[in-house]
Design a protein around this motif. Structure first.
Motif, short mmCIF file in Angstrom:
data_model
loop_
_atom_site.label_atom_id
_atom_site.label_comp_id
_atom_site.label_asym_id
_atom_site.label_seq_id
_atom_site.Cartn_x
_atom_site.Cartn_y
_atom_site.Cartn_z
N ALA A 180 -9.63 -4.23 8.83
CA ALA A 180 -9.51 -4.37 7.09
C ALA A 180 -7.82 -4.46 7.22
O ALA A 180 -6.90 -5.41 7.69
CB ALA A 180 -9.68 -4.02 5.93
N VAL A 181 -7.69 -3.16 7.99
CA VAL A 181 -5.76 -2.95 8.39
C VAL A 181 -5.34 -3.03 9.95
O VAL A 181 -3.65 -4.12 9.22
CB VAL A 181 -5.42 -0.98 8.50
CG1 VAL A 181 -4.58 -0.89 8.81
CG2 VAL A 181 -6.71 -1.00 6.95
N ALA A 182 -6.23 -3.26 10.38
CA ALA A 182 -5.31 -3.57 11.50
C ALA A 182 -5.74 -5.11 12.64
O ALA A 182 -4.80 -5.74 13.21
CB ALA A 182 -5.38 -3.01 12.98
N GLY A 183 -6.45 -5.24 12.10
CA GLY A 183 -7.10 -7.45 12.28
C GLY A 183 -8.31 -6.61 13.53
O GLY A 183 -9.06 -6.15 13.27
N ARG A 184 -8.42 -8.43 13.98
CA ARG A 184 -10.32 -8.17 14.85
C ARG A 184 -9.83 -7.20 16.02
O ARG A 184 -8.93 -7.74 16.68
CB ARG A 184 -10.27 -9.56 14.79
CG ARG A 184 -11.66 -9.53 15.67
CD ARG A 184 -11.68 -11.37 15.59
NE ARG A 184 -13.27 -11.60 16.02
CZ ARG A 184 -14.24 -11.85 16.09
NH1 ARG A 184 -14.03 -11.95 14.58
NH2 ARG A 184 -15.27 -11.91 16.35
N PRO A 185 -10.74 -6.52 16.25
CA PRO A 185 -10.72 -5.09 17.83
C PRO A 185 -11.30 -6.57 18.98
O PRO A 185 -12.15 -7.85 18.79
CB PRO A 185 -11.33 -4.50 18.11
CG PRO A 185 -12.58 -4.74 16.12
CD PRO A 185 -12.25 -5.74 15.67
N ASN A 186 -10.99 -6.30 20.14
CA ASN A 186 -12.26 -6.50 21.35
C ASN A 186 -13.33 -6.58 20.95
O ASN A 186 -14.07 -6.22 19.71
CB ASN A 186 -11.87 -5.70 22.88
CG ASN A 186 -12.65 -6.09 23.30
OD1 ASN A 186 -13.95 -6.45 23.69
ND2 ASN A 186 -11.67 -6.64 24.06
N TRP A 187 -13.83 -8.24 20.97
CA TRP A 187 -15.39 -8.00 20.32
C TRP A 187 -16.48 -7.26 20.31
O TRP A 187 -17.33 -6.57 20.50
CB TRP A 187 -15.72 -9.17 21.16
CG TRP A 187 -16.25 -9.57 22.81
CD1 TRP A 187 -15.66 -9.70 23.66
CD2 TRP A 187 -17.57 -8.75 23.80
NE1 TRP A 187 -15.89 -8.78 25.36
CE2 TRP A 187 -17.18 -8.56 24.84
CE3 TRP A 187 -18.44 -8.49 22.72
CZ2 TRP A 187 -18.02 -8.31 25.90
CZ3 TRP A 187 -19.42 -7.83 23.79
CH2 TRP A 187 -19.31 -7.68 25.22
N PHE A 188 -16.73 -6.71 22.43
CA PHE A 188 -17.08 -5.30 22.54
C PHE A 188 -17.06 -4.14 21.42
O PHE A 188 -18.15 -4.10 20.37
CB PHE A 188 -16.90 -4.74 23.90
CG PHE A 188 -16.95 -3.37 23.98
CD1 PHE A 188 -19.49 -4.27 24.62
CD2 PHE A 188 -17.46 -2.05 23.64
CE1 PHE A 188 -20.06 -3.01 24.59
CE2 PHE A 188 -18.28 -0.93 24.76
CZ PHE A 188 -19.70 -1.86 24.46
N GLN A 189 -16.18 -3.84 20.85
CA GLN A 189 -16.04 -2.85 19.33
C GLN A 189 -16.67 -3.43 18.08
O GLN A 189 -17.11 -2.84 17.33
CB GLN A 189 -14.52 -3.00 18.67
CG GLN A 189 -13.86 -2.49 19.87
CD GLN A 189 -14.26 -1.16 20.66
OE1 GLN A 189 -14.53 -0.53 20.00
NE2 GLN A 189 -14.25 -1.36 21.97
N LEU A 190 -16.58 -4.76 17.91
CA LEU A 190 -17.67 -5.55 16.96
C LEU A 190 -19.91 -5.12 16.96
O LEU A 190 -19.77 -5.10 16.22
CB LEU A 190 -17.38 -6.66 16.39
CG LEU A 190 -15.79 -6.69 16.40
CD1 LEU A 190 -15.34 -9.11 16.64
CD2 LEU A 190 -15.59 -6.31 14.78
N VAL A 191 -19.35 -5.43 18.75
CA VAL A 191 -21.11 -4.94 18.70
C VAL A 191 -21.09 -3.43 18.48
O VAL A 191 -22.48 -3.39 17.91
CB VAL A 191 -21.00 -5.11 19.99
CG1 VAL A 191 -22.93 -4.55 20.65
CG2 VAL A 191 -21.73 -6.99 20.91
N LEU A 192 -19.70 -2.40 18.85
CA LEU A 192 -20.14 -1.15 18.61
C LEU A 192 -20.78 -0.64 16.82
O LEU A 192 -21.54 -0.42 16.62
CB LEU A 192 -19.61 -0.28 19.13
CG LEU A 192 -19.18 -0.51 20.88
CD1 LEU A 192 -17.88 0.36 20.96
CD2 LEU A 192 -20.56 0.16 21.47
N LEU A 193 -19.75 -1.90 16.02
CA LEU A 193 -19.63 -1.54 14.89
C LEU A 193 -21.88 -1.49 14.41
O LEU A 193 -21.57 -1.41 13.26
CB LEU A 193 -18.94 -2.58 14.32
CG LEU A 193 -19.00 -2.36 12.88
CD1 LEU A 193 -18.46 -1.35 11.93
CD2 LEU A 193 -18.11 -3.60 12.56
N ALA A 194 -21.43 -2.77 14.69
CA ALA A 194 -23.11 -3.31 14.18
C ALA A 194 -24.00 -2.24 14.30
O ALA A 194 -24.96 -2.42 13.32
CB ALA A 194 -23.29 -5.25 14.93
#
Length: 145
Positions: free
Chosen positions: A92-106
């Protein structure tokens, strides 16, 4: 269910300890998109790697208990969920990270509810086993003191 809890606890422990040690040893080189982040981020990454390795060791300690106590499972799963909430705040604050970080978030959002649901599985199984044992007879494998 108890075997699933034990397996997942060991898996989480080994994975987190290994990931933490990789971050401790490799610093920024292990983080996608952070290879040129500088010495301050490298220092932070290596420090947090050591902490994450310790988190993994806490999972391994918990998994070795007989039966696995629910309180540490809930606390460790809660910390994992808190990390996911940190990633959401960063998004929300810094924006979309590397795609791998989104996998980790899931993964970090999906696993804590599983651990919360399984937290008492081993203690319930141990209680059922104790009730099934006739009074005055030792369970197979039990030692007398």
């Amino acid at each position: 269910m108890a075997r699933t809890l034990r397996f997942l606890s060991y898996a989480m422990g080994f994975a987190c300890a290994a990931i933490g040690l990789l971050h401790l040893l490799a610093g920024n080189a292990i983080v996608p998109g952070a290879t040129d982040a500088g010495p301050t981020v490298d220092s932070l990454n290596r420090f947090l790697g050591a902490v994450f390795a310790g988190y993994g060791l806490a999972w391994l300690w918990t998994a070795r208990q007989r039966p696995i106590p629910p309180a540490p499972v809930r606390a460790l799963a809660g910390l994992f969920l808190l990390g996911a909430l940190g990633r959401i705040l960063s998004l929300a604050v810094a924006g979309r990270p590397n795609w791998f970080q989104l996998v980790l978030l899931a993964i970090e959002l999906a696993l804590p509810p599983v651990y919360f649901a399984l937290a008492t599985a081993d203690t319930r199984a141990a209680a059922r086993a104790a009730q099934a044992t006739p009074a005055g007879r030792a369970r197979p494998g039990a030692t007398l003191s």
